[in-house]
Design a protein around this motif. Structure first.
Motif, PDB file in Angstrom:
ATOM      1  N   HIS A 139       0.563  -0.942  -0.225  1.00  0.00           N
ATOM      2  CA  HIS A 139       0.741   0.294   0.151  1.00  0.00           C
ATOM      3  C   HIS A 139       0.994   0.972  -0.356  1.00  0.00           C
ATOM      4  O   HIS A 139       2.107   1.439   0.223  1.00  0.00           O
ATOM      5  CB  HIS A 139      -1.440  -0.190   1.075  1.00  0.00           C
ATOM      6  N   HIS A 141       1.308   4.529   2.288  1.00  0.00           N
ATOM      7  CA  HIS A 141       1.752   4.611   2.873  1.00  0.00           C
ATOM      8  C   HIS A 141       3.671   4.776   2.855  1.00  0.00           C
ATOM      9  O   HIS A 141       4.184   3.938   2.862  1.00  0.00           O
ATOM     10  CB  HIS A 141       0.802   4.291   4.359  1.00  0.00           C
ATOM     11  N   HIS A 144       6.331   2.274   3.491  1.00  0.00           N
ATOM     12  CA  HIS A 144       6.368   1.030   2.691  1.00  0.00           C
ATOM     13  C   HIS A 144       6.465   1.345   1.591  1.00  0.00           C
ATOM     14  O   HIS A 144       6.673   0.506   0.939  1.00  0.00           O
ATOM     15  CB  HIS A 144       4.490   0.523   2.325  1.00  0.00           C
ATOM     16  N   HIS A 216      -7.270  -1.302   5.446  1.00  0.00           N
ATOM     17  CA  HIS A 216      -6.009  -0.646   5.532  1.00  0.00           C
ATOM     18  C   HIS A 216      -5.973   0.778   5.309  1.00  0.00           C
ATOM     19  O   HIS A 216      -6.275   1.923   5.415  1.00  0.00           O
ATOM     20  CB  HIS A 216      -4.839  -1.455   5.457  1.00  0.00           C
ATOM     21  N   ASP A 238       0.080  -4.682   5.827  1.00  0.00           N
ATOM     22  CA  ASP A 238      -0.971  -4.008   6.600  1.00  0.00           C
ATOM     23  C   ASP A 238      -1.912  -4.558   7.143  1.00  0.00           C
ATOM     24  O   ASP A 238      -2.688  -3.505   7.975  1.00  0.00           O
ATOM     25  CB  ASP A 238       0.047  -2.328   7.030  1.00  0.00           C
TER      26      ASP A 238
HETATM   27 ZN   LIG Z   1       0.326   1.149   6.544  1.00  0.00          ZN
END
Ligand SMILES: [Zn+2]
Length: 299
Positions: A139, A141, A144, A216, A238
């Motif tokens: 994802h 964020h 990451h 998430h 996550d």
């Molecule tokens: Zn995350």
């Protein structure tokens, strides 16, 4: 057209869209491997992609651990498949190594530190970032996707829903907006971007499968890896942060959709059963610290 006809027509369109979506979901699910026939990847390496200290664990475990400090691991994984290399997530930005103050996605809540660069860890097994042909991201964020610029020629594999989300208009609150803006900046404009609609068999032999696990974030995905000796392993992304989330079915407050999050956790539980798989939880530091680290590997 009468109003009634119009309503009937639009209901018809809705029904058709529903059927089409159903078909797409069914197609996506068909990319899951047959446990008895799936191919294998050669090696799975863990990279240390950072660690972080947060000042309120209850953000990830609402109703529990209020105001308690928590340390998370950040983990990237490298997969060797024949002559090809796939990297799963790119971790905290490498520039963080030189910054004693650390780096943050949400400064009031969490600060990240990095002890080793991705580049140096790849070099431990004789690789350059340019050798990595595919980068799949769980994802968007920041912790990451902090090092996407190391892989300008790689094919980036992400869910279309995730890409659309970070390019959509404002989210529900300031924290989410901040995370979306950072995601756009760190992702940049990948030269080779492959947007996915659900589960995807990466190498076409059932050895490495991206699993759609939204909640998430809207286009969150996990990764199912099949190895000869270690069997099936699910890399969480996550979909859960801590073993505690998974055991007690607790959804972090920053997740974009609680119902989707619960459904995705249930899906992972079901897949763990189907494939007799092991789950590696990316941010659970006490578990992660016990796992093999590059140059050691799972095979
Ligand atoms: Zn995350």
């Amino acid at each position: 057209m009468s109003n009634q006809t119009r309503v009937a027509a639009s209901l018809g369109v809705l029904a058709l869209m529903f059927v089409m979506q159903g078909t797409r979901a069914a197609d996506a699910r068909s990319e899951l491997p047959d446990a008895t026939k799936a191919g294998v990847a050669d090696k799975l390496y863990r990279l240390d992609c950072g660690h972080s200290l947060a000042n309120d664990e209850s953000v990830w475990t609402p109703g529990e651990n209020l105001g308690r400090d928590i340390e998370f691991s950040s983990t990237c994984w490298l997969i060797k498949h024949g002559r090809e290399w796939l990297l799963w997530d790119t971790g905290v930005p490498q520039a963080t190594i030189n910054d004693p103050r650390g780096w943050s996605t949400l400064p009031k809540l969490i600060v990240y530190h990095l002890d080793k660069s991705v580049t140096n860890q790849l070099a431990e097994i004789g690789l350059n970032p340019g050798d990595i042909g595919r980068v799949a991201i769980s994802h968007t964020h920041g912790d990451h996707i902090g090092n996407m610029t190391l892989f300008p020629n790689a094919t980036i594999l992400m869910q279309r829903a995730e890409y659309s989300w970070i390019h959509s208009s404002d989210g529900p609150n300031a924290n989410v907006n901040q995370l979306m803006a950072l995601a756009r900046k760190l992702l940049g404009t990948p030269k080779n971007l492959r947007l996915l609609d659900g589960d995807t068999d990466v190498f076409g032999d059932g050895s490495v499968t991206l699993l759609s696990t939204p909640g998430h974030t809207p286009g969150h995905q996990s990764l199912l890896v099949h190895l000869k000796n270690a069997g099936f392993i699910i890399l969480s992304g996550d979909v859960v942060h801590l073993e505690e989330n998974f055991e007690k079915n607790i959804v972090p407050s920053l997740n974009t959709d609680k119902a989707q999050s619960l459904a995705s956790m249930a899906r992972v539980r079901q897949l763990l059963g189907t494939y007799q798989a092991t789950l590696f939880i990316n941010h659970d530091k006490s578990e992660t610290d016990k796992l093999k680290l590059i140059p050691a590997f799972y095979d």
